[in-house]
Write a protein that holds these residues in place. Sequence first.
Motif, PDB file in Angstrom:
ATOM      1  N   TRP A   1       0.813  -1.199  -0.455  1.00  0.00           N
ATOM      2  CA  TRP A   1      -0.014   0.168   0.179  1.00  0.00           C
ATOM      3  C   TRP A   1       0.536   1.194   0.314  1.00  0.00           C
ATOM      4  CZ3 TRP A   1       1.026   1.852   4.938  1.00  0.00           C
ATOM      5  CH2 TRP A   1       1.378   0.785   6.281  1.00  0.00           C
ATOM      6  N   ARG A   2       1.972   0.796   0.318  1.00  0.00           N
ATOM      7  CA  ARG A   2       2.726   2.302  -0.220  1.00  0.00           C
ATOM      8  C   ARG A   2       2.619   3.364  -1.410  1.00  0.00           C
ATOM      9  NH1 ARG A   2       7.957   3.492   2.742  1.00  0.00           N
ATOM     10  NH2 ARG A   2       8.168   1.032   3.329  1.00  0.00           N
ATOM     11  N   PRO A   3       2.689   2.591  -2.615  1.00  0.00           N
ATOM     12  CA  PRO A   3       2.603   3.629  -3.458  1.00  0.00           C
ATOM     13  C   PRO A   3       0.846   4.008  -3.655  1.00  0.00           C
ATOM     14  CG  PRO A   3       3.310   1.372  -4.145  1.00  0.00           C
ATOM     15  CD  PRO A   3       3.114   1.401  -2.988  1.00  0.00           C
ATOM     16  N   LEU A   4      -0.025   3.485  -2.274  1.00  0.00           N
ATOM     17  CA  LEU A   4      -1.352   4.348  -3.035  1.00  0.00           C
ATOM     18  C   LEU A   4      -2.046   5.444  -1.904  1.00  0.00           C
ATOM     19  CD1 LEU A   4      -2.910   0.494  -2.736  1.00  0.00           C
ATOM     20  CD2 LEU A   4      -2.454   1.811  -4.472  1.00  0.00           C
ATOM     21  N   CYS A   5      -0.462   5.587  -1.438  1.00  0.00           N
ATOM     22  CA  CYS A   5      -0.217   7.309  -0.262  1.00  0.00           C
ATOM     23  C   CYS A   5       0.333   8.351  -1.475  1.00  0.00           C
ATOM     24  CB  CYS A   5       0.120   6.340   1.158  1.00  0.00           C
ATOM     25  SG  CYS A   5      -0.210   5.329   2.068  1.00  0.00           S
ATOM     26  N   SER A   6      -0.905   8.981  -1.330  1.00  0.00           N
ATOM     27  CA  SER A   6      -0.517   9.900  -1.944  1.00  0.00           C
ATOM     28  C   SER A   6      -0.413  11.676  -0.858  1.00  0.00           C
ATOM     29  CB  SER A   6      -0.798  10.155  -3.387  1.00  0.00           C
ATOM     30  OG  SER A   6      -1.966  10.805  -3.020  1.00  0.00           O
ATOM     31  N   GLY A   7      -0.577  10.709  -0.378  1.00  0.00           N
ATOM     32  CA  GLY A   7      -1.809  12.554   0.876  1.00  0.00           C
ATOM     33  C   GLY A   7      -2.010  11.989   1.360  1.00  0.00           C
ATOM     34  N   ARG A   8      -2.475  12.922   2.783  1.00  0.00           N
ATOM     35  CA  ARG A   8      -3.546  12.931   3.431  1.00  0.00           C
ATOM     36  C   ARG A   8      -4.980  11.746   3.141  1.00  0.00           C
ATOM     37  NH1 ARG A   8      -5.645  16.905   8.740  1.00  0.00           N
ATOM     38  NH2 ARG A   8      -6.447  15.165   9.484  1.00  0.00           N
ATOM     39  N   ILE A   9      -6.009  12.206   2.397  1.00  0.00           N
ATOM     40  CA  ILE A   9      -6.324  11.802   2.064  1.00  0.00           C
ATOM     41  C   ILE A   9      -6.941  10.282   1.476  1.00  0.00           C
ATOM     42  CG2 ILE A   9      -8.788  11.753   0.755  1.00  0.00           C
ATOM     43  CD1 ILE A   9      -8.351  15.179   0.433  1.00  0.00           C
ATOM     44  N   SER A  10      -5.408  10.259   0.657  1.00  0.00           N
ATOM     45  CA  SER A  10      -5.539   8.835  -0.229  1.00  0.00           C
ATOM     46  C   SER A  10      -5.077   7.743   1.173  1.00  0.00           C
ATOM     47  CB  SER A  10      -4.239   8.904  -1.040  1.00  0.00           C
ATOM     48  OG  SER A  10      -3.556   8.930  -0.586  1.00  0.00           O
ATOM     49  N   SER A  11      -4.216   8.274   2.082  1.00  0.00           N
ATOM     50  CA  SER A  11      -3.328   7.649   3.104  1.00  0.00           C
ATOM     51  C   SER A  11      -4.253   7.212   4.383  1.00  0.00           C
ATOM     52  CB  SER A  11      -2.324   8.235   3.844  1.00  0.00           C
ATOM     53  OG  SER A  11      -1.422   8.217   3.125  1.00  0.00           O
ATOM     54  N   THR A  12      -5.668   8.161   4.487  1.00  0.00           N
ATOM     55  CA  THR A  12      -6.825   7.929   5.594  1.00  0.00           C
ATOM     56  C   THR A  12      -7.430   7.275   5.025  1.00  0.00           C
ATOM     57  OG1 THR A  12      -6.309  10.254   6.135  1.00  0.00           O
ATOM     58  CG2 THR A  12      -8.107   8.863   6.485  1.00  0.00           C
ATOM     59  N   ARG A  13      -7.956   6.579   3.690  1.00  0.00           N
ATOM     60  CA  ARG A  13      -9.068   6.113   3.445  1.00  0.00           C
ATOM     61  C   ARG A  13      -8.494   5.118   2.937  1.00  0.00           C
ATOM     62  NH1 ARG A  13     -10.241   8.920  -2.275  1.00  0.00           N
ATOM     63  NH2 ARG A  13     -11.776  10.427  -1.400  1.00  0.00           N
ATOM     64  N   ILE A  14      -7.094   4.997   2.715  1.00  0.00           N
ATOM     65  CA  ILE A  14      -6.617   3.264   2.763  1.00  0.00           C
ATOM     66  C   ILE A  14      -6.842   2.618   4.218  1.00  0.00           C
ATOM     67  CG2 ILE A  14      -4.737   1.717   2.853  1.00  0.00           C
ATOM     68  CD1 ILE A  14      -3.505   4.012   1.005  1.00  0.00           C
ATOM     69  N   VAL A  15      -6.256   3.532   5.035  1.00  0.00           N
ATOM     70  CA  VAL A  15      -7.084   2.596   6.572  1.00  0.00           C
ATOM     71  C   VAL A  15      -8.230   2.490   6.962  1.00  0.00           C
ATOM     72  CG1 VAL A  15      -6.660   3.502   9.052  1.00  0.00           C
ATOM     73  CG2 VAL A  15      -4.789   4.250   7.735  1.00  0.00           C
ATOM     74  N   LEU A  16      -9.409   3.473   6.534  1.00  0.00           N
ATOM     75  CA  LEU A  16     -10.244   3.475   6.857  1.00  0.00           C
ATOM     76  C   LEU A  16     -10.755   2.420   6.567  1.00  0.00           C
ATOM     77  CD1 LEU A  16     -11.577   7.337   6.892  1.00  0.00           C
ATOM     78  CD2 LEU A  16     -11.364   5.650   8.966  1.00  0.00           C
ATOM     79  N   LYS A  17     -10.552   2.135   4.981  1.00  0.00           N
ATOM     80  CA  LYS A  17     -11.446   0.708   4.141  1.00  0.00           C
ATOM     81  C   LYS A  17     -10.855  -0.314   4.909  1.00  0.00           C
ATOM     82  CE  LYS A  17     -10.995  -1.095  -0.915  1.00  0.00           C
ATOM     83  NZ  LYS A  17     -10.420  -0.940  -2.758  1.00  0.00           N
ATOM     84  N   ASN A  18      -9.833  -0.444   4.458  1.00  0.00           N
ATOM     85  CA  ASN A  18      -8.948  -1.850   5.272  1.00  0.00           C
ATOM     86  C   ASN A  18      -9.018  -2.100   7.310  1.00  0.00           C
ATOM     87  OD1 ASN A  18      -8.215  -2.655   2.651  1.00  0.00           O
ATOM     88  ND2 ASN A  18      -7.809  -1.007   2.804  1.00  0.00           N
ATOM     89  N   GLY A  19      -8.965  -1.341   7.458  1.00  0.00           N
ATOM     90  CA  GLY A  19      -8.354  -1.356   8.885  1.00  0.00           C
ATOM     91  C   GLY A  19      -7.327  -1.945   9.211  1.00  0.00           C
TER      92      GLY A  19
END
Length: 133
Positions: free
Chosen positions: A47-65
Amino acid sequence: MMSLEECVIQTIEDYRHKPFNWATFNCALASATMAEVWTGIDYAAEWRPLCSGRISSTRIVLKNGWSKLMTQAGLTVIDVEDASIGDFVLTEGKGKQQAIGVVYSDTTSAVPTIYGMGSVQTLCCATAFTSKK
């Protein structure tokens, strides 16, 4: 050759002043980057390549836990009481915001935050994860 404890402490010191960045050095990416030094494994590779900023990083966590992200990375959930040097911890901060950190002593974990490298009592963390079998 350094012991695991010496390596973990040295790595945390090396990264202590690296600025927080939502896309490249947020709590999870920072902890994974540091752990890669002593394990040789990038636990955030998927998931490192998916982190482009605060929103995308937060989304990854919210979607997956956090637990799903950490177990998909090959880590095992353990009781916080069993966490040892080099393991990951999940803590809760203001407003129930969670952060990932790394255990660096018998009682304390380092947690990268937007304010710099913080520390928490490991036993106050919600969950721990290990790569040790």
